[in-house]
Design a protein around this motif. Structure first.
Motif, mmCIF file in Angstrom:
data_model
loop_
_atom_site.group_PDB
_atom_site.id
_atom_site.type_symbol
_atom_site.label_atom_id
_atom_site.label_comp_id
_atom_site.label_asym_id
_atom_site.label_seq_id
_atom_site.Cartn_x
_atom_site.Cartn_y
_atom_site.Cartn_z
ATOM 1 N N PHE A 7 33.319 58.850 63.087
ATOM 2 C CA PHE A 7 33.360 58.908 61.627
ATOM 3 C C PHE A 7 32.362 57.888 61.087
ATOM 4 N N TYR A 8 31.347 58.355 60.368
ATOM 5 C CA TYR A 8 30.329 57.484 59.795
ATOM 6 C C TYR A 8 30.525 57.408 58.284
ATOM 7 N N PRO A 13 22.735 53.517 52.092
ATOM 8 C CA PRO A 13 21.713 54.544 52.279
ATOM 9 C C PRO A 13 22.315 55.948 52.278
ATOM 10 N N PRO A 14 21.633 56.903 51.674
ATOM 11 C CA PRO A 14 22.160 58.271 51.622
ATOM 12 C C PRO A 14 22.010 58.994 52.959
ATOM 13 N N LEU A 15 22.614 60.157 53.034
ATOM 14 C CA LEU A 15 22.532 60.998 54.233
ATOM 15 C C LEU A 15 21.082 61.214 54.668
ATOM 16 N N ILE A 110 29.938 62.586 58.970
ATOM 17 C CA ILE A 110 29.322 61.637 58.037
ATOM 18 C C ILE A 110 29.890 61.894 56.648
ATOM 19 N N PHE A 111 30.528 60.864 56.077
ATOM 20 C CA PHE A 111 31.122 61.085 54.754
ATOM 21 C C PHE A 111 30.673 60.005 53.778
ATOM 22 N N ASP A 112 30.607 60.392 52.528
ATOM 23 C CA ASP A 112 30.117 59.538 51.451
ATOM 24 C C ASP A 112 31.279 58.728 50.891
ATOM 25 N N GLY A 113 31.249 57.423 51.118
ATOM 26 C CA GLY A 113 32.323 56.550 50.670
ATOM 27 C C GLY A 113 32.455 56.462 49.159
ATOM 28 N N ASN A 114 31.431 56.939 48.420
ATOM 29 C CA ASN A 114 31.490 56.904 46.960
ATOM 30 C C ASN A 114 32.107 58.172 46.372
ATOM 31 N N ALA A 145 21.967 45.663 56.162
ATOM 32 C CA ALA A 145 20.691 45.831 56.858
ATOM 33 C C ALA A 145 20.541 47.225 57.457
ATOM 34 N N GLY A 146 21.583 48.046 57.302
ATOM 35 C CA GLY A 146 21.494 49.409 57.816
ATOM 36 C C GLY A 146 21.980 49.579 59.240
#
Length: 152
Positions: A7-8, A13-15, A110-114, A145-146
């Protein structure tokens, strides 16, 4: 064989920044990969982006529109198909967990935490995976830092 589900959690940074790096690693390791998006529009946008995200590298990929999907090392779809015999499946934009989890060595979700809906779905998917036999789940977050680090 056990399916690893990673789970990312995207926060910065966006997808579009994160996905190419993941796919480069898969290609370098010789893993066939399928990327499933939540919509055909998103699939097509990512398809175009993967040709242009950097001048230095070439990431071979395609969609059904390109023909010969079975020959693609990276195949992009908005459906549940796997025509290139991928052992890695990347899910983005709330694409659902595949019903045939054991068909894959690795699932990268990969999911967007926002996005509250994406967070809610990721929690549900986490419970599904951790309660099922024969799968392992890990949860990763990105620092400023990514760099990705495993949280649990």
């Amino acid at each position: 064989a056990m399916t690893e589900v990673l789970f990312y959690h995207l926060e910065g940074p966006p997808l579009e920044r994160v996905l190419p790096r993941i796919l480069e690693l898969c290609v370098a390791r010789g893993w066939r990969t399928v990327v499933e998006t939540g919509s055909p529009e998103r699939r097509d946008a990512l398809d175009a982006h993967l040709w242009t995200y950097t001048d230095e590298s070439f990431l071979p990929h395609g969609t059904r529109a390109d023909g010969d999907p079975e020959d693609q090392p990276v195949y992009l779809t908005a459906e549940g198909d796997n025509p290139n015999g991928a052992t890695v499946r990347v899910l983005a934009d709330r694409a659902p967990l595949p019903p045939d989890l054991p068909a894959y060595n690795r699932i990268v979700l990969i999911f967007d935490g926002n996005d509250p809906e994406a967070l809610a779905q990721a929690r549900t998917d986490w419970r599904t995976v951790t309660r099922a036999e024969g799968h392992s789940a890990s949860y990763w977050r990105q620092d400023a830092a990514g760099r990705w680090s495993k949280v649990r």
